[in-house]
Motif scaffolding. Sequence first.
Motif, PDB file in Angstrom:
ATOM      1  N   PRO A  72       3.723  -3.995  -5.689  1.00 29.00           N
ATOM      2  CA  PRO A  72       4.010  -5.031  -4.700  1.00 29.00           C
ATOM      3  C   PRO A  72       5.374  -4.894  -4.024  1.00 29.00           C
ATOM      4  CG  PRO A  72       3.009  -6.002  -6.633  1.00 29.00           C
ATOM      5  CD  PRO A  72       3.259  -4.568  -6.954  1.00 29.00           C
ATOM      6  N   ASN A 131       4.852  -2.508  -1.283  1.00 31.24           N
ATOM      7  CA  ASN A 131       4.044  -3.157  -0.257  1.00 31.24           C
ATOM      8  C   ASN A 131       4.878  -4.114   0.579  1.00 31.24           C
ATOM      9  OD1 ASN A 131       1.480  -2.408   0.223  1.00 31.24           O
ATOM     10  ND2 ASN A 131       0.522  -3.949  -1.070  1.00 31.24           N
ATOM     11  N   TRP A 142       9.077  -5.169 -11.476  1.00 29.83           N
ATOM     12  CA  TRP A 142       7.624  -5.373 -11.405  1.00 29.83           C
ATOM     13  C   TRP A 142       6.937  -4.684 -12.584  1.00 29.83           C
ATOM     14  CZ3 TRP A 142       3.822  -1.571 -10.429  1.00 29.83           C
ATOM     15  CH2 TRP A 142       2.529  -2.078 -10.302  1.00 29.83           C
TER      16      TRP A 142
END
Length: 132
Positions: free
Chosen positions: A51, A54, A110
């Motif tokens: 993420p 992203n 993450w």
Amino acid sequence: MPFDPSHFVTRIFSSFDPTSRFYWPAVYALLLTLLVNIGWYNWRRRGTVPPPENALKPWGFWTNVVFIILLGVLLVAKVPFFMFVILIVANIALLVYMYSVWLPPQELAWERERRRRQYFPQPEKRKKRRRR
């Protein structure tokens, strides 16, 4: 033909106008750069994409688009060539900073969170009952 460094210095600091033989290749290179940037942004990777990466991809895309538009405006304004070099170096430096300084700690956080979640029990999926 003797090497004359003053010729290169005057060319770097003179205006970059349509009479230069590098003007139209520069215009085509800007258009190609914009198309490649759009293609890179829309490219889908296989597997899971972290993420943070992203979230950073749109920032990289729009940074490139702003710099490409700025280069196009400066090309039309016929500024000296060294301004183009300065802007390209600034764009590359900003992208290198985003992907090598800002992104790695975010990805590590993450990954740490993903590993931490493996130790907690996941709720069971409930099956829906059919009505007859």
